[in-house]
Design a protein around this motif. Sequence first.
Motif, PDB file in Angstrom:
ATOM      1  N   TYR A 381       4.793 -12.874   8.006  1.00  0.00           N
ATOM      2  CA  TYR A 381       5.370 -11.896   7.109  1.00  0.00           C
ATOM      3  C   TYR A 381       4.639 -10.643   7.139  1.00  0.00           C
ATOM      4  N   ALA A 382       3.302 -10.638   7.192  1.00  0.00           N
ATOM      5  CA  ALA A 382       2.458  -9.561   7.547  1.00  0.00           C
ATOM      6  C   ALA A 382       2.791  -8.650   8.614  1.00  0.00           C
ATOM      7  N   ASP A 383       2.963  -9.473   9.799  1.00  0.00           N
ATOM      8  CA  ASP A 383       3.440  -8.811  11.013  1.00  0.00           C
ATOM      9  C   ASP A 383       4.594  -7.986  10.846  1.00  0.00           C
ATOM     10  N   ILE A 384       5.807  -8.662  10.324  1.00  0.00           N
ATOM     11  CA  ILE A 384       6.898  -8.071  10.129  1.00  0.00           C
ATOM     12  C   ILE A 384       6.743  -6.856   9.165  1.00  0.00           C
ATOM     13  N   HIS A 385       6.037  -6.822   8.148  1.00  0.00           N
ATOM     14  CA  HIS A 385       5.796  -5.605   7.216  1.00  0.00           C
ATOM     15  C   HIS A 385       5.022  -4.617   7.873  1.00  0.00           C
ATOM     16  N   LEU A 386       3.956  -4.907   8.621  1.00  0.00           N
ATOM     17  CA  LEU A 386       3.111  -3.822   9.375  1.00  0.00           C
ATOM     18  C   LEU A 386       3.886  -3.230  10.299  1.00  0.00           C
ATOM     19  N   SER A 387       4.751  -4.090  11.252  1.00  0.00           N
ATOM     20  CA  SER A 387       5.562  -3.410  12.300  1.00  0.00           C
ATOM     21  C   SER A 387       6.680  -2.316  12.161  1.00  0.00           C
ATOM     22  N   GLY A 388       6.976  -2.338  10.455  1.00  0.00           N
ATOM     23  CA  GLY A 388       8.140  -1.598  10.148  1.00  0.00           C
ATOM     24  C   GLY A 388       7.941  -0.536   9.271  1.00  0.00           C
ATOM     25  N   ALA A 389       6.395  -0.635   8.718  1.00  0.00           N
ATOM     26  CA  ALA A 389       6.446   0.160   7.440  1.00  0.00           C
ATOM     27  C   ALA A 389       6.337   1.785   7.707  1.00  0.00           C
ATOM     28  N   LEU A 390       5.804   2.104   8.745  1.00  0.00           N
ATOM     29  CA  LEU A 390       5.098   3.531   8.974  1.00  0.00           C
ATOM     30  C   LEU A 390       6.392   4.565   9.270  1.00  0.00           C
ATOM     31  N   SER A 391       7.321   4.320   9.663  1.00  0.00           N
ATOM     32  CA  SER A 391       8.485   5.083   9.773  1.00  0.00           C
ATOM     33  C   SER A 391       9.194   5.231   8.401  1.00  0.00           C
ATOM     34  N   VAL A 392       9.135   4.412   7.597  1.00  0.00           N
ATOM     35  CA  VAL A 392       9.779   4.415   6.172  1.00  0.00           C
ATOM     36  C   VAL A 392       8.851   5.367   5.192  1.00  0.00           C
ATOM     37  N   SER A 406       6.418   0.009  19.691  1.00  0.00           N
ATOM     38  CA  SER A 406       5.347   0.689  18.464  1.00  0.00           C
ATOM     39  C   SER A 406       4.198   0.065  18.305  1.00  0.00           C
ATOM     40  N   VAL A 407       4.006  -1.221  18.527  1.00  0.00           N
ATOM     41  CA  VAL A 407       2.796  -2.040  18.156  1.00  0.00           C
ATOM     42  C   VAL A 407       1.930  -2.304  19.554  1.00  0.00           C
ATOM     43  N   ASP A 408       0.999  -1.756  19.564  1.00  0.00           N
ATOM     44  CA  ASP A 408      -0.086  -1.868  20.759  1.00  0.00           C
ATOM     45  C   ASP A 408      -0.800  -3.102  20.668  1.00  0.00           C
ATOM     46  N   LYS A 409      -1.137  -3.301  19.604  1.00  0.00           N
ATOM     47  CA  LYS A 409      -2.046  -4.691  19.134  1.00  0.00           C
ATOM     48  C   LYS A 409      -1.866  -5.039  17.713  1.00  0.00           C
ATOM     49  N   MET A 410      -1.959  -6.550  17.560  1.00  0.00           N
ATOM     50  CA  MET A 410      -1.634  -7.071  15.960  1.00  0.00           C
ATOM     51  C   MET A 410      -2.659  -7.948  16.284  1.00  0.00           C
ATOM     52  N   TRP A 411      -3.685  -7.998  14.991  1.00  0.00           N
ATOM     53  CA  TRP A 411      -4.967  -8.990  15.067  1.00  0.00           C
ATOM     54  C   TRP A 411      -5.201  -9.331  13.631  1.00  0.00           C
ATOM     55  N   THR A 412      -5.891 -10.400  13.595  1.00  0.00           N
ATOM     56  CA  THR A 412      -6.547 -10.783  12.227  1.00  0.00           C
ATOM     57  C   THR A 412      -8.084 -10.849  12.092  1.00  0.00           C
ATOM     58  N   GLY A 413      -8.403 -10.946  10.994  1.00  0.00           N
ATOM     59  CA  GLY A 413      -9.958 -11.143  10.802  1.00  0.00           C
ATOM     60  C   GLY A 413      -9.951 -11.724   9.532  1.00  0.00           C
ATOM     61  N   ASN A 414     -11.433 -12.280   9.355  1.00  0.00           N
ATOM     62  CA  ASN A 414     -11.628 -12.831   7.971  1.00  0.00           C
ATOM     63  C   ASN A 414     -12.784 -11.946   7.305  1.00  0.00           C
ATOM     64  N   MET A 415     -12.328 -11.808   6.087  1.00  0.00           N
ATOM     65  CA  MET A 415     -12.982 -11.217   5.155  1.00  0.00           C
ATOM     66  C   MET A 415     -13.754 -12.348   4.132  1.00  0.00           C
ATOM     67  N   GLY A 416     -15.068 -11.821   3.601  1.00  0.00           N
ATOM     68  CA  GLY A 416     -15.727 -12.597   2.750  1.00  0.00           C
ATOM     69  C   GLY A 416     -15.672 -11.940   1.360  1.00  0.00           C
ATOM     70  N   PHE A 417     -14.842 -12.681   0.285  1.00  0.00           N
ATOM     71  CA  PHE A 417     -14.731 -12.420  -1.025  1.00  0.00           C
ATOM     72  C   PHE A 417     -15.515 -13.021  -1.888  1.00  0.00           C
ATOM     73  N   SER A 418     -15.912 -12.518  -2.890  1.00  0.00           N
ATOM     74  CA  SER A 418     -16.643 -13.229  -4.066  1.00  0.00           C
ATOM     75  C   SER A 418     -15.913 -13.248  -5.175  1.00  0.00           C
ATOM     76  N   ALA A 419     -16.290 -14.369  -6.063  1.00  0.00           N
ATOM     77  CA  ALA A 419     -15.496 -14.712  -7.232  1.00  0.00           C
ATOM     78  C   ALA A 419     -15.607 -13.662  -8.340  1.00  0.00           C
ATOM     79  N   ASP A 420     -16.738 -12.850  -8.293  1.00  0.00           N
ATOM     80  CA  ASP A 420     -16.680 -11.746  -9.245  1.00  0.00           C
ATOM     81  C   ASP A 420     -16.428 -10.435  -8.670  1.00  0.00           C
TER      82      ASP A 420
END
Length: 508
Positions: A381-392, A406-420
């Motif tokens: 669903y993030a792919d669908i959103h990101l692939s079509g948002a810019l023209s809008v 239009s999409v050359d690369k699509m990838w994921t990464g992991n972020m470290g979040f903290s509880a506070d």
Amino acid sequence: MSFVQALLSNPAIPVQDRQRALDRVFSDPGLPTTNSTSSFWLRSPHPDLANAQSATLPSEAEVVIIGSGVTGTSVARTLLKSRKAGKSGTTRPAVVILEARDICSGATGRNGGHILETAEKFASLEDTYGLEAAKRIMRFRLAHLREILDAAQEYGLTQDCQARRVQFLSIYFEEEGWKDARERLRRLKEGLAEETKEWRAYERGEIPEEFCLPHAQGIVAGPAGAIWPYRFITGVLSRLRREFPQDLMIETNTPITGIQENPDAGDDPLRYTISASRGMIRARHVIHCTNAHVSHLVPSLRGRIYPIRGQMSAQHAGQKFRCQGEEHSWIFNYDRGFDYLTQLPQSEAGQMMMFGGGFAQGEGGGIADLGIAADSELSLYADIHLSGALSVVFGRDNWGSVPRASVDKMWTGNMGFSADGLPWVGQLPASLTKRGVHGEGYGAEWVSAAFSGEGMVLAWLCGKALATMLLIHDDQLLQTESRDLSWFPEQMLVTEERIEKAVLPRYI
């Protein structure tokens, strides 16, 4: 962290989905996956560092840094430039960086390269910690633009890593959100008048036509930066290795399988034994710079620091869109969530749109990405959103057609979040490591992690602060000019009180 808490308490999301997310949060994030998605930033691996490895893993080191991204590089740089050279009288290297995969292949090699501070944070910091603390934290965050661009210039990397100043445009598409944004900007400018002289608001009727934002209700604008993060970090590491050939070793594709501390080491300063896939290395200090994966080796941090999967893309601009890569960067604020965008200036890589976000448009409003520590799969669903948002968002008349995929690369990464919502920086007590009692002046485990998706305005100076703490702690390494830490916000320190309070609930 309000959006995470909102997800976990949202009755519209099935209880079982929320509990599964919490179960992931309290689970072992494991080691970085070996089959990661392909990041555009990593398209041209560094010729000397991508797979850097000595023939044999060194058996000893003063300091072992786990992780080769922004944080680990900043720690190494500060240690190498500030330590007392040759104090220990040994031939072991001062710093060994251990990386589970190729160099800088984690979050730093996957983020947006966006050095951005908006007006969103100040009000919540003031409400939580008070005015003076909020001002100090914001000054710390704002300082990253200057610090990172200055470092790029210092090492002659400005052109190669495309380090540049831009004006950010934080765009609001609906009136209620814009009303709230104006109030947050007012509070920021009132609290930090000198630091925010360049910041301004554009009401709908004032928005310049050349911004190409026909649907915007209002815009907050101010100074920001953009950078090719992989080229910046590998460039800094390459130059440090040349400057300190005996004191810096980089060992990629060397995942850590365990850490042991010998509390009965006596006069032996090398209290720690780090077990890795290629052997064992004894060290005086161990520094955890693994962000989303930190609780793999420090299990007691689970629920305090946890992974969230994010998604990025590299896209071709429409034929009608004027390149603004050296002028602007963007934040698009929706009724749910936001996206972020920079554009590359003209180069061999093309004028690519580096577009990330779509978290709130993911499965379950993002709940399916909470606690995910692997970067091997995309969120559909993030792919669908990101692939079509810019023209809008830029308007189809301003965008035009894209004469290729239009999409050359699509990838994921992991972020470290903290509880506070704040980074964890400092010495890890035995209550967290469960590895014995630290002796004064000897070894210690340290951490700098949990940047909650905002690493480009947190990680570099958190790394510098942590290295300074270590140098102050260990008088065998200290140089007197490294003692000042007055600029570092105390709210980011590791403390027993914070360990007790800053943790997510275990069950719904």
